[in-house]
Structure formats: structure tokens, C-alpha cells
Design a protein around this motif. Sequence first.
Motif, PDB file in Angstrom:
ATOM      1  N   ASP A  49       0.828  -1.210   0.000  1.00  0.00           N
ATOM      2  CA  ASP A  49       0.000   0.000   0.000  1.00  0.00           C
ATOM      3  C   ASP A  49       0.861   1.258   0.000  1.00  0.00           C
ATOM      4  O   ASP A  49       0.487   2.277   0.582  1.00  0.00           O
ATOM      5  CB  ASP A  49      -0.955  -0.012   1.200  1.00  0.00           C
ATOM      6  N   PRO A  60     -14.060  -5.507  -3.807  1.00  0.00           N
ATOM      7  CA  PRO A  60     -12.722  -5.106  -3.335  1.00  0.00           C
ATOM      8  C   PRO A  60     -12.561  -5.125  -1.813  1.00  0.00           C
ATOM      9  O   PRO A  60     -11.490  -5.455  -1.309  1.00  0.00           O
ATOM     10  CB  PRO A  60     -12.581  -3.679  -3.877  1.00  0.00           C
ATOM     11  N   SER A  66       0.380  -1.826  -4.398  1.00  0.00           N
ATOM     12  CA  SER A  66       1.379  -0.897  -4.912  1.00  0.00           C
ATOM     13  C   SER A  66       2.723  -1.144  -4.230  1.00  0.00           C
ATOM     14  O   SER A  66       2.784  -1.507  -3.058  1.00  0.00           O
ATOM     15  CB  SER A  66       0.918   0.546  -4.699  1.00  0.00           C
ATOM     16  N   HIS A 116     -12.142   3.758  -3.757  1.00  0.00           N
ATOM     17  CA  HIS A 116     -12.113   4.549  -4.996  1.00  0.00           C
ATOM     18  C   HIS A 116     -10.821   5.341  -5.119  1.00  0.00           C
ATOM     19  O   HIS A 116     -10.591   6.017  -6.117  1.00  0.00           O
ATOM     20  CB  HIS A 116     -13.337   5.464  -5.092  1.00  0.00           C
ATOM     21  N   HIS A 117      -9.952   5.254  -4.100  1.00  0.00           N
ATOM     22  CA  HIS A 117      -8.618   5.866  -4.143  1.00  0.00           C
ATOM     23  C   HIS A 117      -8.669   7.370  -4.449  1.00  0.00           C
ATOM     24  O   HIS A 117      -7.773   7.909  -5.110  1.00  0.00           O
ATOM     25  CB  HIS A 117      -7.713   5.137  -5.148  1.00  0.00           C
ATOM     26  N   THR A 160     -11.745  -0.501  -6.538  1.00  0.00           N
ATOM     27  CA  THR A 160     -10.825  -1.574  -6.917  1.00  0.00           C
ATOM     28  C   THR A 160     -10.056  -1.971  -5.657  1.00  0.00           C
ATOM     29  O   THR A 160     -10.077  -1.263  -4.658  1.00  0.00           O
ATOM     30  CB  THR A 160      -9.787  -1.136  -7.977  1.00  0.00           C
ATOM     31  N   ARG A 170      -6.279  -2.316  -4.634  1.00  0.00           N
ATOM     32  CA  ARG A 170      -5.046  -1.809  -5.244  1.00  0.00           C
ATOM     33  C   ARG A 170      -3.806  -2.280  -4.484  1.00  0.00           C
ATOM     34  O   ARG A 170      -3.704  -2.092  -3.282  1.00  0.00           O
ATOM     35  CB  ARG A 170      -5.088  -0.285  -5.248  1.00  0.00           C
ATOM     36  N   SER A 215      -4.135  -1.918  -9.858  1.00  0.00           N
ATOM     37  CA  SER A 215      -5.516  -1.962  -9.395  1.00  0.00           C
ATOM     38  C   SER A 215      -6.179  -3.218  -9.931  1.00  0.00           C
ATOM     39  O   SER A 215      -6.068  -3.520 -11.117  1.00  0.00           O
ATOM     40  CB  SER A 215      -6.284  -0.736  -9.899  1.00  0.00           C
ATOM     41  N   ASP A 252      -9.599  -5.822 -10.290  1.00  0.00           N
ATOM     42  CA  ASP A 252     -11.037  -6.057 -10.244  1.00  0.00           C
ATOM     43  C   ASP A 252     -11.198  -7.575 -10.254  1.00  0.00           C
ATOM     44  O   ASP A 252     -10.980  -8.219 -11.275  1.00  0.00           O
ATOM     45  CB  ASP A 252     -11.711  -5.410 -11.466  1.00  0.00           C
ATOM     46  N   VAL A 302      -4.127   5.232  -9.322  1.00  0.00           N
ATOM     47  CA  VAL A 302      -5.046   4.102  -9.482  1.00  0.00           C
ATOM     48  C   VAL A 302      -4.559   3.174 -10.590  1.00  0.00           C
ATOM     49  O   VAL A 302      -4.529   1.954 -10.437  1.00  0.00           O
ATOM     50  CB  VAL A 302      -6.469   4.589  -9.828  1.00  0.00           C
TER      51      VAL A 302
END
Lengths: 154, 411
Positions: free
Chosen positions: B29, B349, B386, B367-368, B382, B384, B341, B343, B177
Motif C-alpha cells: 500500500d 474489493p 502498490s 475509490h482511491h 478496486t 489496489r 488496481s 477487479d 489508481v
Amino acid sequence: MANLDDLYRDIILDHYRSPRNRGELPTPPARRVEGFNPLCGDELVLYVDVRDGVLVDIKMTGHGCSISQASSSLMSAAVKGRPLDEVRETIESFKTMMGLREASLSEGEASDDAGDLRSMKEINALAGVVKFPVRIKCATLAWNTLEQALGAPS
Amino acid sequence: MTSYDPRRVRIDTPIQERVINGHPIAYLDSASSSLPPRAVIEAMSRYYERHHANVHRGVFQTANEATEIYEGARAAAARYINAPGGADEIVFTKNTTEAFNLLANSWGVANLRAGDVVLISEMEHHANIVPWFHLRDRVGIEVRFIPVGDDFRLDLSDLEQLMRGVKLVSLTGMSNVLGTINPIAELTRVAHDHGALMAVDGAQWVAHGVTDVVATDIDFLAFSGHKMLGPTGIGVFWTRAALLDAMPPFLGGGGMIADVRLDGYVPADGPARFEAGTPPIAEAAGLAAALRYLENLGPEAIVAHERSLTVDALARLHGEFAERVRIIGPLDAVDRGGVISLDVEGVHPHDVAQVLDQYGVCVRPGHHCAKPLMRRFGLAATARASFGPYSLTRDTDALIDALGHALTLFS
């Protein structure tokens, strides 16, 4: 440690995969109320048809996570066809279970209501949600929306 | 040469020693917030233990030390982005969001009139949308959006048309995103050709890139400390000295004035004009330590490492799950950062993130802060994942393993 099995009980997954009472009702006579969970984007549109103090029909559309979807499905099954005072009691018992109300009934008492024992038992499947505090708002979306649809007791 | 070894960075970040639900933490994250290394935490502790005093105007020794630390961080930030005018061009803000509010409320209010256009894009973070809507409502500017194509990149086919009446182009350098990295230097040329200025949201772009404001020729830059191994509570607004000197103050109060009388005030010169009140001093010490740490690792080396992780993760996610896990972002790792991201078919999510947490995998559902982008692709949210400079292939292993469990649970 909170376990995933406490959250994703079989009944919950079943109601998520095959939600009950999906759809719309003609308005009027039904009332249409929307509920949102802005944080996660969950949306719920609830249709309730109340006649002579009885919630004769309930339908819903919308989207959300498994907990919000299962909770609304379980709720619809539990309240459909029941007098409003009982519906309000069910809402109160649910909120107590979620830790949002002071417990006024001893545990299980709400389940003793004749006739709908099974739906109340099923709702108890959501009890594990309290172990996942961020998910409580997912579980309560439908119930808050229903409360809003019913308005203040007359 | 630098001495970058991501395993070393991992050892340097204490949070990654944690075990979550019986699993070693797989922190994915970093696009939300990165993990600070000990050097950052220690710089902040040392500041509070040895040097803390209010900055500026102090005569006693620790006050001078605190001022040196704070102003030293300004110089470090200027060096990191190659600010041509040095430290005098660096304004410390709370975060990227506040930097955009500064841009809109100061430069925007002074320079934009009803009918002027600010051109942003559908892939912007709310921080680069809402302040412009405020200005639209106050001043009557038009906020125009560059659309995002089905390839998850800016659709520039109608750019000439979109540029009509534009006074400012304000774009994210890298989508938080999609991971898409935008052609900032090229778009800056277009903006300048049309007499417009160029602002860049660098929250991801600076943290996961090599930033040179001279080479890209941009006019404004905003970024946050905590996205680049630094602390929360400090961000940077940069613009060239000539533009900064012409900008009116935004927040008023102590520290931003040269004089105050009963009939008015005279603002301070330089960055101080935009820094009302006691600034984030310990956070500046932490940010400077983070920038030094990143410079030692070498931003180029970090970019290369994160790219190889991204290439590997994209290929393995597709190989393992095919259509059951759709990637909302470019599938090729060209002009693309380490933000992935997802799906997941049949799994919301929030449920994805909940199941992943059970395996110690930290991903962000939601929704970031990019709701227009979510709507563009018909999504509410989504999940996500990272990467950061400390990410390793084993984080991807944990992600893929846990995603398998999520799919099984909900199938």
C-alpha cells in the motif's frame, strides 16, 4: 485473533451469491429509499410496501460487498410479511448485536419470536461482523435504510 | 554507483518486522503511504530529543539549530527535484492536497478570470479536482477534462481542441489508481505553446521517479513526504522564483508577514509568505532524512527495481488468474509505475482486502480518491496493490497466494 470464518459464514456467502428479494416494487404504493456508504461506494435502493401496519413486501437493488449484500438479503427475509412493531424490534435487536445499542434483551430472546425463528437465526450469522469493526458499517447499511423507509413510529 | 539493495531497505523499515495474523507483513500500500526507514524515524526523534524549539527569530542555540534543520530540509527538497532557484522556491505545506489548494487559491485567484480554462484529466486525484471546482464556483473558471482511453492512458486525440482558452494544465505525473505515467515533458511543451502554464501532481511521480523540474520545464509541482519514505504532515509546493514572488499569500497568520499594523499587513518575502503558523519542523527533519536516504539508494535504481516487480506481477497475475482478475491499468510496463488496481471477478474489493489481510497482505480497497476515474470504467472500487523501494518478489507471491484464497472462498 479475529478469524475469517467468523465473518464469512456459509449463510452469509449463500445470501451474497443468491440474494433474496432482489428487484423493484411499483411506487406508489411502495416507498423507495436510497442508502449510501460513501466510504466504500456501497449503494442500496430499498422498496418497502407497508399496508395496515404490516410490511407486506420488500425488494432491493444496488451493489456492495458481501457483508452489505448478505445483510440486506437476510434482513429482507426476516422482515417481509411482519407487523411494523416486530420489524422495528428486529432492527433494534440487530443494532444491539452490532454493538450500536445498549443490550436491553437477554441474548437469544429476540430469536424466540414464533414464526420467524429461522430468519432470526440466520441474522445471527452476522454476529461475527463485530470482530471486524470497519465492516460494521457494511452490515448496518440496509438496516439504517429500512429504518429510514419506515420513518418515525406513528 | 549507489548501494541499492531492496532487501536492505526492507531491513531498514521496522514495520516490516511485523507479523500480521500469523504471516509476515506483505505491505502493498505504498501508493497510499510508504513505510519510513529508521533513518527517518531517528531524525525526527533526534530533533525532538536534542534540537526542538520554534523556528526563525530565535536567538538561543537550539532555536538556531531547529531553524537550520528546517531550512536545510528546504534545500534538500530543492536539490531532489533540481529546483533552479534552490531552497527559495520550496514552500512546505501539509501535503499534496494543501499544495493544490495553495496553487488554486493564490496563483489561481490572482491570475484566472471567469471563462478561463483549467485543463485537468479524468484520472486525477480529488486533490487536483476539487480545488478547481471551488475556483469555478468562486471565480467562474471552466474545469475541463482530458478523457482517459480504454488503454488506461490519456486520450490526447482532441488535445488541440481541448487547449482552447486554457490558462493552466494541471495533471498527475503518475496515476495513483492505474499506474499510468503521463508524458509530462511533452504536454508541458503543448501547454507552453498555447501560453498556458503546467502544474504536476507529483504525489506518485516524485516518489517513484527521477524528478527534474528543469528538464521537464514544468511550472508548478506538488508532492507529499509520506509517499516517499518520509513522515505524514509535510508536503512540498514548488514553482519558479519569478512565479512564486508574484503569488499573493493564501493562509494568513504568524510567520508569513514582514509587518502588521492596525490598518493592515505586509507579507514576508519568499516561501515564508506561504507558511503561516509554526511549520512541521520535525516532519521537515524526517523529510530531509528520507530524501537523503532515497538519494543514497538512487532514484533510477528504485525505478528500475519497481519496474521489474511490476512486469513480474502483471505477468504472474495474468498467468495465474487470467480473466478472473482484471487489471485496471496498462498491461505493458512502459510508462507505468508499480500501482496495480485489481477487479476480482465476483469478489468485492472490500472482501478481497479483508481476505488478503488474513494472510498479512496489505492492499487498499476503495475509490482511491479518484471517483471520476472509477465512474469512467464503471467501477465503484478496486483493490489496489502498490510497490515501494523495499518491496520484494515475495510480496507478489503472498499477494497471488492470498488472491487464490479469496477466489476460492467466494467461488
